[in-house]
Scaffold this motif. Structure first.
Motif, mmCIF file in Angstrom:
data_model
loop_
_atom_site.group_PDB
_atom_site.id
_atom_site.type_symbol
_atom_site.label_atom_id
_atom_site.label_comp_id
_atom_site.label_asym_id
_atom_site.label_seq_id
_atom_site.Cartn_x
_atom_site.Cartn_y
_atom_site.Cartn_z
ATOM 1 N N SER A 84 0.814 -1.231 0.000
ATOM 2 C CA SER A 84 0.000 0.000 0.000
ATOM 3 C C SER A 84 0.841 1.271 0.000
ATOM 4 N N GLY A 85 2.153 1.129 0.026
ATOM 5 C CA GLY A 85 3.010 2.315 0.120
ATOM 6 C C GLY A 85 3.433 2.583 1.557
ATOM 7 N N PHE A 86 2.919 1.791 2.468
ATOM 8 C CA PHE A 86 3.225 1.877 3.905
ATOM 9 C C PHE A 86 4.743 1.933 4.171
ATOM 10 N N PHE A 87 5.492 1.142 3.415
ATOM 11 C CA PHE A 87 6.930 0.989 3.651
ATOM 12 C C PHE A 87 7.759 1.837 2.684
ATOM 13 N N GLY A 88 7.088 2.671 1.846
ATOM 14 C CA GLY A 88 7.772 3.386 0.766
ATOM 15 C C GLY A 88 9.060 4.099 1.164
ATOM 16 N N PRO A 89 9.013 5.001 2.152
ATOM 17 C CA PRO A 89 10.234 5.734 2.520
ATOM 18 C C PRO A 89 11.363 4.829 3.027
ATOM 19 N N ILE A 90 10.985 3.722 3.672
ATOM 20 C CA ILE A 90 12.019 2.795 4.173
ATOM 21 C C ILE A 90 12.691 2.098 2.984
ATOM 22 N N LEU A 91 11.851 1.650 2.036
ATOM 23 C CA LEU A 91 12.404 0.969 0.860
ATOM 24 C C LEU A 91 13.315 1.916 0.081
ATOM 25 N N LYS A 92 12.892 3.172 -0.008
ATOM 26 C CA LYS A 92 13.709 4.151 -0.732
ATOM 27 C C LYS A 92 15.084 4.281 -0.062
ATOM 28 N N ASN A 93 15.066 4.343 1.254
ATOM 29 C CA ASN A 93 16.306 4.451 2.015
ATOM 30 C C ASN A 93 17.204 3.229 1.763
ATOM 31 N N ILE A 94 16.604 2.051 1.799
ATOM 32 C CA ILE A 94 17.375 0.814 1.585
ATOM 33 C C ILE A 94 17.951 0.798 0.164
ATOM 34 N N ILE A 95 17.113 1.139 -0.808
ATOM 35 C CA ILE A 95 17.540 1.059 -2.205
ATOM 36 C C ILE A 95 18.648 2.073 -2.495
ATOM 37 N N THR A 96 18.568 3.253 -1.886
ATOM 38 C CA THR A 96 19.639 4.241 -2.067
ATOM 39 C C THR A 96 20.973 3.680 -1.566
ATOM 40 N N ARG A 97 20.929 3.041 -0.389
ATOM 41 C CA ARG A 97 22.176 2.455 0.139
ATOM 42 C C ARG A 97 22.710 1.353 -0.779
ATOM 43 N N LEU A 98 21.795 0.499 -1.259
ATOM 44 C CA LEU A 98 22.230 -0.596 -2.138
ATOM 45 C C LEU A 98 22.798 -0.045 -3.444
ATOM 46 N N ASP A 99 22.090 0.925 -4.022
ATOM 47 C CA ASP A 99 22.547 1.515 -5.287
ATOM 48 C C ASP A 99 23.952 2.079 -5.131
ATOM 49 N N GLY A 100 24.148 2.819 -4.039
ATOM 50 C CA GLY A 100 25.467 3.425 -3.782
ATOM 51 C C GLY A 100 26.533 2.344 -3.685
ATOM 52 N N HIS A 101 26.197 1.267 -3.000
ATOM 53 C CA HIS A 101 27.211 0.253 -2.720
ATOM 54 C C HIS A 101 27.467 -0.669 -3.902
ATOM 55 N N LEU A 102 26.406 -0.942 -4.672
ATOM 56 C CA LEU A 102 26.515 -1.964 -5.719
ATOM 57 C C LEU A 102 26.721 -1.375 -7.112
ATOM 58 N N ALA A 103 26.925 -0.051 -7.176
ATOM 59 C CA ALA A 103 27.001 0.625 -8.479
ATOM 60 C C ALA A 103 28.005 -0.043 -9.424
ATOM 61 N N GLU A 104 29.128 -0.520 -8.874
ATOM 62 C CA GLU A 104 30.188 -1.088 -9.716
ATOM 63 C C GLU A 104 30.063 -2.602 -9.887
ATOM 64 N N THR A 105 29.074 -3.210 -9.239
ATOM 65 C CA THR A 105 28.961 -4.676 -9.274
ATOM 66 C C THR A 105 28.027 -5.077 -10.413
ATOM 67 N N LYS A 106 28.539 -5.910 -11.329
ATOM 68 C CA LYS A 106 27.783 -6.173 -12.554
ATOM 69 C C LYS A 106 26.503 -6.995 -12.310
ATOM 70 N N SER A 107 26.637 -8.144 -11.672
ATOM 71 C CA SER A 107 25.439 -8.954 -11.369
ATOM 72 C C SER A 107 25.403 -9.219 -9.873
ATOM 73 N N PRO A 108 24.976 -8.229 -9.102
ATOM 74 C CA PRO A 108 25.040 -8.399 -7.649
ATOM 75 C C PRO A 108 24.157 -9.541 -7.154
ATOM 76 N N VAL A 109 24.649 -10.220 -6.110
ATOM 77 C CA VAL A 109 23.879 -11.282 -5.462
ATOM 78 C C VAL A 109 23.450 -10.758 -4.093
ATOM 79 N N LEU A 110 22.148 -10.798 -3.865
ATOM 80 C CA LEU A 110 21.606 -10.200 -2.640
ATOM 81 C C LEU A 110 20.652 -11.177 -1.969
ATOM 82 N N LEU A 111 20.753 -11.294 -0.650
ATOM 83 C CA LEU A 111 19.897 -12.217 0.095
ATOM 84 C C LEU A 111 19.087 -11.455 1.141
ATOM 85 N N ASP A 112 17.790 -11.785 1.235
ATOM 86 C CA ASP A 112 16.937 -11.197 2.269
ATOM 87 C C ASP A 112 16.692 -12.260 3.334
ATOM 88 N N ALA A 113 17.272 -12.068 4.517
ATOM 89 C CA ALA A 113 17.200 -13.057 5.600
ATOM 90 C C ALA A 113 15.984 -12.758 6.474
#
Ligand SMILES: C[S@@+](CC[C@H](N)C(=O)[O-])C[C@H]1O[C@@H](n2cnc3c(N)ncnc32)[C@H](O)[C@@H]1O
Ligand SMILES: [Zn+2]
Length: 293
Positions: A84-113
């Protein structure tokens, strides 16, 4: 007239192909040997431990069957709220961090525990793009079943985050959202320089629910997760994200259902709260990230 032939792959086949392509990531949960895909229908190790893919495409790699308090209706409720968009700002925050970190990684492997019904991981996967390999694990079979039905293209597995059936140093990033942590396992699975992103509740999280069900009593929290990060990870970044979400009327019932906060409430109290209504709900979470040494 010629009949058109439908070339749509089943969910199971789609999953089998993604797993097969990334088979080096898996290890047997019983003997730790590497795994192979057999007949696009099961994972097998060299000691013949064998794990069938379910029809919806997930694989159960938890050696003992577990039953958890998280059942199908809870994950349906969680799915309705999280979509519903409830988590929108949190997801944005997470994705910004991932984008910053994985920018140079061609096929990143990511796990959600502790991925639950998978909506957050799906959001991350669609941002990172199809080149990324995403794996969602949870001990609750109902959550993983819902995730695999809704979101093909991701590897879904019933597994214990305290003993994950994946190879050492295989992940570029790990997410751990409102779920228990196992830092030793996170360290084992992350590549050197890999990113761990964890989300924990802060004091105001869902306070309106706590007020009506609990007289505002606080949830028991994990002992200072930021300190745990600073002991074990480099480049620790932490941010508290607080906002009020306008709650559509139809979401109050699923919101009440989805959270352990209200599990001990009587049916009568739930009916009273539903009748009273709730206009908005506070989201107050902390996003912490750190880099494996
Ligand atoms: C509050 S839910 C959060 C789910 C999801 N991350 C979300 O934010 O919607 C906590 C989840 O942790 C899972 N969990 C608890 N202990 C676990 C374990 N040892 N291994 C894997 N998952 C676990 C539960 O099954 C549940 O799905
Ligand atoms: Zn084995």
């Amino acid at each position: 007239m010629e009949r058109s032939i439908e070339m749509k792959l089943t969910k199971k086949m789609q999953s089998a192909l993604v797993m097969e392509k990334n088979i080096q990531l898996f290890k047997c949960p019983i003997c730790s040997a590497g795994m192979e895909m057999e007949g696009h229908s099961r994972l097998v190790c060299r000691n013949m431990h064998s794990f069938d893919l379910a029809k919806s495409g997930y694989v159960n790699l938890a050696p003992q069957a577990h039953s958890t308090k998280y059942d199908k209706s809870l994950f349906e409720a969680r799915n309705a709220v999280m979509n519903s968009g409830f988590f929108g700002p949190i997801l944005k925050n997470i994705i910004t961090r991932l984008d910053g970190h994985l920018a140079e990684t061609k096929s990143p492997v990511l796990l959600d525990a502790g991925c639950g019904e998978g909506t957050h991981l799906q959001a991350v996967h669609s941002q990172l793009g199809t080149e990324s390999v995403c794996i969602g694990i949870d001990l609750a079979k109902e959550g993983i079943t819902a995730a695999s039905k809704a979101y093909p293209g991701i590897i879904w597995s019933v597994a214990d985050l305290a003993a994950m059936p994946f190879a050492d140093s295989s992940m570029d990033a790990i997410l751990n959202i409102l779920s228990p942590a196992n830092y030793a396992e996170f360290n084992r699975l992350l590549k050197r320089g890999g990113l761990l992103v964890k989300v924990v509740p802060e004091s105001g999280y869902l306070q309106e629910l706590r007020e009506v069900f609990y007289d505002g009593k606080q949830q028991k929290e994990e002992a200072d997760p930021v300190a745990r990060f600073q002991e074990q990870f480099d480049a620790v970044e932490t941010e508290r994200v607080t906002y009020r979400f306008e709650l559509p009327e139809t979401l109050l019932a699923p919101l009440i259902r989805m959270t352990p906060l209200t599990w001990n409430a009587t049916e009568e109290r739930v009916r009273e709260v539903l009748a009273m209504g709730m206009k908005h709900i506070t989201i107050d979470l902390r996003v912490i990230s750190g880099v494996r040494r």
